[in-house]
Design a protein around this motif. Structure first.
Motif, PDB file in Angstrom:
ATOM      1  N   TYR A  94       0.243  -1.336  -0.661  1.00  0.00           N
ATOM      2  CA  TYR A  94       0.175   0.292   0.175  1.00  0.00           C
ATOM      3  C   TYR A  94       0.990   1.037   0.390  1.00  0.00           C
ATOM      4  N   PRO A  95       0.820   2.317  -0.751  1.00  0.00           N
ATOM      5  CA  PRO A  95       1.816   3.067  -0.581  1.00  0.00           C
ATOM      6  C   PRO A  95       1.684   4.098   0.606  1.00  0.00           C
ATOM      7  N   ASP A  96       0.877   4.106   1.356  1.00  0.00           N
ATOM      8  CA  ASP A  96       1.213   4.325   3.054  1.00  0.00           C
ATOM      9  C   ASP A  96       2.407   4.158   4.005  1.00  0.00           C
ATOM     10  N   LEU A 137      -1.960   9.149   3.042  1.00  0.00           N
ATOM     11  CA  LEU A 137      -2.488   9.227   1.817  1.00  0.00           C
ATOM     12  C   LEU A 137      -3.794  10.805   2.094  1.00  0.00           C
ATOM     13  N   HIS A 139      -5.540  12.931  -0.178  1.00  0.00           N
ATOM     14  CA  HIS A 139      -6.856  13.007  -1.928  1.00  0.00           C
ATOM     15  C   HIS A 139      -6.260  14.427  -2.259  1.00  0.00           C
ATOM     16  N   VAL A 149      -3.382   9.682  -5.889  1.00  0.00           N
ATOM     17  CA  VAL A 149      -3.923  10.201  -4.555  1.00  0.00           C
ATOM     18  C   VAL A 149      -2.031  10.584  -4.346  1.00  0.00           C
ATOM     19  N   VAL A 151       1.399  11.048  -1.432  1.00  0.00           N
ATOM     20  CA  VAL A 151       1.954  10.051   0.266  1.00  0.00           C
ATOM     21  C   VAL A 151       2.420  10.828   0.212  1.00  0.00           C
ATOM     22  N   TYR A 153       4.900  11.685   3.626  1.00  0.00           N
ATOM     23  CA  TYR A 153       5.768  10.472   4.647  1.00  0.00           C
ATOM     24  C   TYR A 153       5.982  11.437   5.813  1.00  0.00           C
TER      25      TYR A 153
END
Ligand code: ZN
Ligand code: MN
Length: 477
Positions: A94-96, A137, A139, A149, A151, A153
């Motif tokens: 998952y991109p997170d 994430l 939006h 979407v 991200v 960090y």
């Protein structure tokens, strides 16, 4: 499954701990003071380093304060502590989570068992473990259905404890009470800051009518939301069953704006995550000395404070519960109760102070008055120098902006008038109102209220209406 109640609820609560730095690196947990979150002033992906960005070759280093804080919580909730601290990789894509795994604890959590005590029951805990927060994430705003979407960090690697309960709660209200109680304990321990730490719950809920088929509601923030989300979900499940549908185990998202839950996916099992022991972190021995050193730092908790208030100050149970529910309120009460009748102090802090604070929407951190103001005010009241009404008015003004109470009373003439003075005012009022006196004498008892009102006006409310009434009746005779 062996349930008997109509509703069965279990919670998994993620609590962000109030540390300076992240769990496995030296990055700051919060934005700089002048860059508050949610205002858009903190640039995304700036509070990061190779570790929390998951760069290949970077190695995590465990933040000891996180372990101390998590231990504090586990000890306060009477948990059993593991002898060894072991972390695991929870794999998912998952991109997170840039590493494709989250560092968490699985096989052996920091703590097991223990419980959170509610007013009517104990909610048993399965476990408490430490893990890292994933990234956020984002939006793109202004786009109804964006095709991509972003991200950020900055949050990635923040320290969390996850508190997992047995399915011991039987109503949304009880789940709310659990969350409140947990937050109270966290506050007392000083490991959670209500203004900068996020608390999020995943709730498992099922009903008897479906044969207890569970739905998991993800990411519900705060104790009010948990009650709303669960109430909605229970109604939804009941409706599905009464429509003749068969429920399946699923994961749902809570949409707090709309007030509904939405299907995300049918539930994956824990095995899908392919846990393996994290090879980049050594096993940490939780020595008895370490555990005992942390135990020594535990403060008195709300439930113990409540019992002590009842015993030492002889105040009633509900007053004691409210006064001990917030650490600042409890401290303030104790200081006042040392100098003033504890029962009077309890009544005033619990009812009047909280009323005025609620009305003005102020918290203890913003409260500008301290125990000396309250002691002075309540001393004047208990000595009969001012009336209840005057004390309430002064308190309302004090909370707004502290001032010298005695000076204010003198200046405004708010002191309870002595009997002589009061008699004089009564006589004047009687003289001025012969018609009302006739009325009263001919049996209209209510007309006395008019006279009392007149006298009170002259004294600016500083006299007690009961005293005035007594004197008036005497004079008219
Ligand atoms: Zn970092
Ligand atoms: Mn988790």
């Amino acid at each position: 499954m062996n349930f008997t109640t109509d509703i069965v609820i279990g919670l998994e609560v993620h609590v962000e701990l109030n540390t300076k730095s992240k769990l496995f690196c030296g990055c700051s947990r919060r934005p700089n003071k002048n860059e508050e979150p949610n205002t858009g002033t903190e640039a995304p992906n700036t509070r990061t380093c190779p570790v929390c960005l998951g760069h290949p070759g970077s190695k995590p280093v465990l933040n000891k304060t996180v372990v101390d804080y998590a231990l504090k919580l586990a000890l306060a909730l009477d948990c059993d502590i593991s002898k060894e601290l072991i972390f695991s990789r929870k794999s998912y894509f998952y991109p997170d989570m840039s590493k494709n795994f989250q560092i968490s604890q699985y096989e052996i959590p920091l703590a097991t068992n223990g419980c959170v005590k509610l007013a009517e029951k104990d909610v048993r805990l399965v476990r408490i473990h430490i893990e890292e927060d994933p990234a956020a994430l984002v939006h793109p705003s202004g786009m109804e259905k964006s095709t991509y979407v972003l991200v950020d960090y900055n949050r990635s690697g923040n320290p969390l404890v996850e508190v997992v309960t047995e399915p011991d709660m039987v109503s949304p209200k009880e789940a709310r009470e659990f969350m409140k109680q947990l937050i109270s304990v966290l506050n007392y321990l000083g490991i959670y800051d209500i203004n900068t730490c996020v608390i999020k719950a995943d709730a498992n809920v099922s009903i008897k009518e479906s044969g207890y088929v569970r739905a998991e509601i993800k990411n519900v923030t705060g104790f009010k939301e948990i009650e709303r989300a669960l109430s909605y979900e229970i109604d939804r499940q009941k409706k599905e069953v009464s429509d003749g549908k068969k429920l399946v185990q699923e994961t749902r998202a809570w949409d707090s704006d709309v007030g509904i839950t939405r299907l995300m996916r049918t539930k994956e099992t824990e095995e899908d995550y392919g846990y393996i022991i994290e090879p980049d972190l050594v096993v940490t021995n939780m020595t008895d000395e370490w555990v005992e050193r942390v135990r020594d730092t535990l403060p008195e908790l709300a439930r113990d404070k409540k019992e002590r208030f009842i015993k030492d100050f002889r105040i009633d149970k509900t007053d004691a519960a409210v006064l001990s529910s917030q650490i600042e309120l409890g401290d303030l009460y104790e200081k006042v109760a040392e100098k003033i009748d504890p029962v009077l102090a309890a009544r005033w802090l619990r009812r009047e102070l909280l009323r005025v604070m609620n009305y003005n929407e102020i918290d203890f951190v913003d409260l500008k008055i301290d125990e000396s103001h309250l002691i002075e005010l309540l001393k004047l009241l208990s000595d009969g120098k001012i009336t209840d009404n005057v004390a309430k008015k002064i308190l309302e003004k004090l909370v707004d902006k502290p001032f010298n109470i005695m000076e204010y009373i003198e200046k405004e003439g708010l002191k309870v008038s002595d009997t002589n003075e009061l008699s004089k005012i009564c006589e004047q009022v009687i003289k001025k109102n012969p018609k009302v006196i006739d009325d009263y004498k001919s049996g209209n008892v209510k007309s006395l209220n008019f006279l009392i009102g007149q006298v009170m006006r002259h004294t600016k409310g500083a006299a007690s209406p009961d005293d005035v009434k007594k004197i008036l009746v005497e004079c008219i005779k």
